[in-house]
Design a protein around this motif. Structure first.
Motif, PDB file in Angstrom:
ATOM      1  N   GLN A  14      11.401   0.606 -93.698  1.00 27.67           N
ATOM      2  CA  GLN A  14      10.449   1.565 -93.039  1.00 27.67           C
ATOM      3  C   GLN A  14       9.053   0.707 -92.489  1.00 27.67           C
ATOM      4  N   ALA A  26      18.440   8.454 -87.897  1.00 24.12           N
ATOM      5  CA  ALA A  26      18.504   7.593 -88.818  1.00 24.12           C
ATOM      6  C   ALA A  26      20.332   7.460 -89.018  1.00 24.12           C
ATOM      7  N   ALA A  45      15.750   6.639 -83.335  1.00 22.99           N
ATOM      8  CA  ALA A  45      16.335   7.863 -84.057  1.00 22.99           C
ATOM      9  C   ALA A  45      17.610   8.339 -83.274  1.00 22.99           C
ATOM     10  N   ASN A  53      20.171   0.021 -88.324  1.00 24.13           N
ATOM     11  CA  ASN A  53      19.104   1.120 -88.048  1.00 24.13           C
ATOM     12  C   ASN A  53      19.419   1.987 -89.055  1.00 24.13           C
ATOM     13  N   GLU A  54      19.396   1.994 -90.253  1.00 28.52           N
ATOM     14  CA  GLU A  54      19.894   3.096 -91.161  1.00 28.52           C
ATOM     15  C   GLU A  54      18.533   3.918 -91.278  1.00 28.52           C
ATOM     16  N   GLU A  55      17.288   3.149 -91.162  1.00 31.41           N
ATOM     17  CA  GLU A  55      16.125   3.853 -91.468  1.00 31.41           C
ATOM     18  C   GLU A  55      15.625   5.070 -90.569  1.00 31.41           C
ATOM     19  N   GLY A  56      16.167   4.908 -89.185  1.00 31.26           N
ATOM     20  CA  GLY A  56      15.671   5.482 -88.085  1.00 31.26           C
ATOM     21  C   GLY A  56      14.314   5.504 -87.660  1.00 31.26           C
ATOM     22  N   SER A  57      13.691   4.291 -88.040  1.00 32.26           N
ATOM     23  CA  SER A  57      12.173   4.189 -87.930  1.00 32.26           C
ATOM     24  C   SER A  57      11.917   3.937 -86.466  1.00 32.26           C
TER      25      SER A  57
END
Length: 416
Positions: A91, A140, A138, A131-135
């Motif tokens: 993040q 995520a 988008a 890109n797990e977080e998707g911050s």
């Protein structure tokens, strides 16, 4: 547990040092980490991870979503590998443990097997999912979603960050746009170790969460369209204040979750007010909505109740309220045999453990649709995550990694 490996343990000091070393890449202002997906900081973390894996004689593969797979050969390399890992991205104001613990715990398993000259029947792989977080991009978990067939590759590649840079171009820019088609790589099983990101284990004084599945998530964008007007000359009765209507919606969402205990969750995490002037009534407000529940039927009911309330607020304020669905990640259940492997490992190691549902989304919650999967949680201080103050003790991280080691060995098998 096989007598030859029952006393095998990972090196907790080495695991802690690896976590602290990689935290120096993209350090936050208050002790955490800031490595958004596919930025220069993410590239540096990936490069270090690859360097460490190659030092353990692992072969490296990168697919066309940038997922990195580091393989340790087994006695029978025709068998699909037993995989473990998580993600390196964070993040914007992230901690030092979210995601990275799962990747480096899996690497520590490989290091432990190498230094003890233990040969597994099936190969072992360590994975970093993109890109797990998707911050930055988008939704995520987009790369593990492509792997699982939940997202189309072209759709994923076309997603843009706030500066208009596509995910495809960002992969290319940092040198991690691989050639292997994402999803073509077979896995025999996937394990993901992670900090809990919640307070349940800490409150129960347990070291290990045996995760049986993950709750469902729905993301939406809402736009409230009112009318810009002068704050000093527009009577209260004549106003079309988009921020006023938006504030009602935020309160409504909070009440909706509180009225559906104990599992319903609703969050507004981003809000953009236009024109953003002190003496102008807001003409437009855009904001995000995150709804969660472990049962898909209940999640649908939450969405329907939200839609009905939006209609009522729209009519009462005489404003257009547009709701755009962004993402739906249905609830998932993990593989019984993988769950049992985690449970047995925790029991044989004498660790305090409990079964639980994941409140957060994880790559494992995507991949479990096509690969037998389970997760291992360890406590984090005050349940705090997505925060630079996020913290997990070296002892708990070591315990979780030992569970990961023995769960993987049970599924992969050991050559005598």
């Amino acid at each position: 547990m096989d007598q030859s490996i029952q006393h095998l343990r990972i090196n907790g000091d080495r695991l802690w040092k690896s976590i602290m070393d990689i935290a120096e890449i993209g350090p936050g202002q208050h002790g955490g980490s800031s490595r958004l997906a596919l930025t220069e900081e993410d590239r540096q973390a990936r490069d270090l991870f690859v360097k460490w894996c190659r030092a353990e004689s692992c072969s490296i593969s990168v697919d066309d979503m940038g997922n990195i797979f580091a393989r340790r050969s087994g006695a029978d390399n025709a068998k699909p590998p037993i995989c473990a890992g998580s993600h390196l991205d964070t993040q914007p104001h992230g901690g030092r443990f979210d995601g990275i613990y799962g990747v480096l715990a899996a690497l520590e398993v490989v290091r432990t097997l190498n230094e003890n000259a233990i040969k597994t029947r099936a190969p072992i792989e360590v994975v970093d999912w993109t890109n797990e977080e998707g911050s930055r991009f988008a939704p995520a978990m987009i790369a593990s979603g492509v792997y699982s067939g939940l997202f189309d590759r072209q759709y994923a590649w076309s997603q843009q960050d706030a500066a208009g840079i596509s995910l495809h171009d960002a992969l290319k820019d940092i040198g991690y746009l691989g050639q292997e088609p994402c999803g073509d790589r077979p896995l025999g099983a996937l394990f993901e170790a992670h900090i809990e990101q919640g307070p349940i284990l800490e409150k129960a004084n347990n070291q290990i969460g045996i995760v049986t599945g993950g709750q469902g998530v729905k993301w939406f964008d809402i736009t409230v369209s009112g009318q810009d007007s002068h704050s000093g000359t527009t009577p209260m009765s004549n106003r079309k204040d988009a921020l006023l209507a938006a504030s009602e919606i935020v309160g409504m969402l909070n009440r909706l979750a509180l009225d559906n205990p104990p599992h319903a969750l609703a969050t507004v995490g981003c809000l953009d007010v236009s024109p953003g002037s002190r003496n102008t009534i807001a003409g437009s407000v855009c904001f995000t909505v995150d709804l969660r529940h472990p049962e898909d039927d209940e999640l649908d009911k939450l969405e329907q109740a939200m839609r009905e309330s939006l209609d009522e607020i729209s009519t009462r304020h005489a404003m257009d309220i547009h709701l755009e669905p962004i993402w739906h990640n249905p609830p998932v259940k993990f593989d019984p045999e993988c769950i049992e492997a985690v449970s047995q490992a925790a029991g044989q190691l004498g660790l305090r453990a409990q079964k639980m549902i994941s409140g957060a989304g994880h790559d494992a919650c995507q991949v479990c649709r096509v690969v037998p999967t389970a997760m291992i949680f360890v406590p984090c201080l005050d349940g705090l995550s997505h925060n630079e103050a996020e913290y997990a003790t070296p002892e708990d991280l070591e315990a979780g990694c030992n569970v990961l080691l023995h769960a993987m060995l049970k599924v992969a098998g050991v050559e005598s």
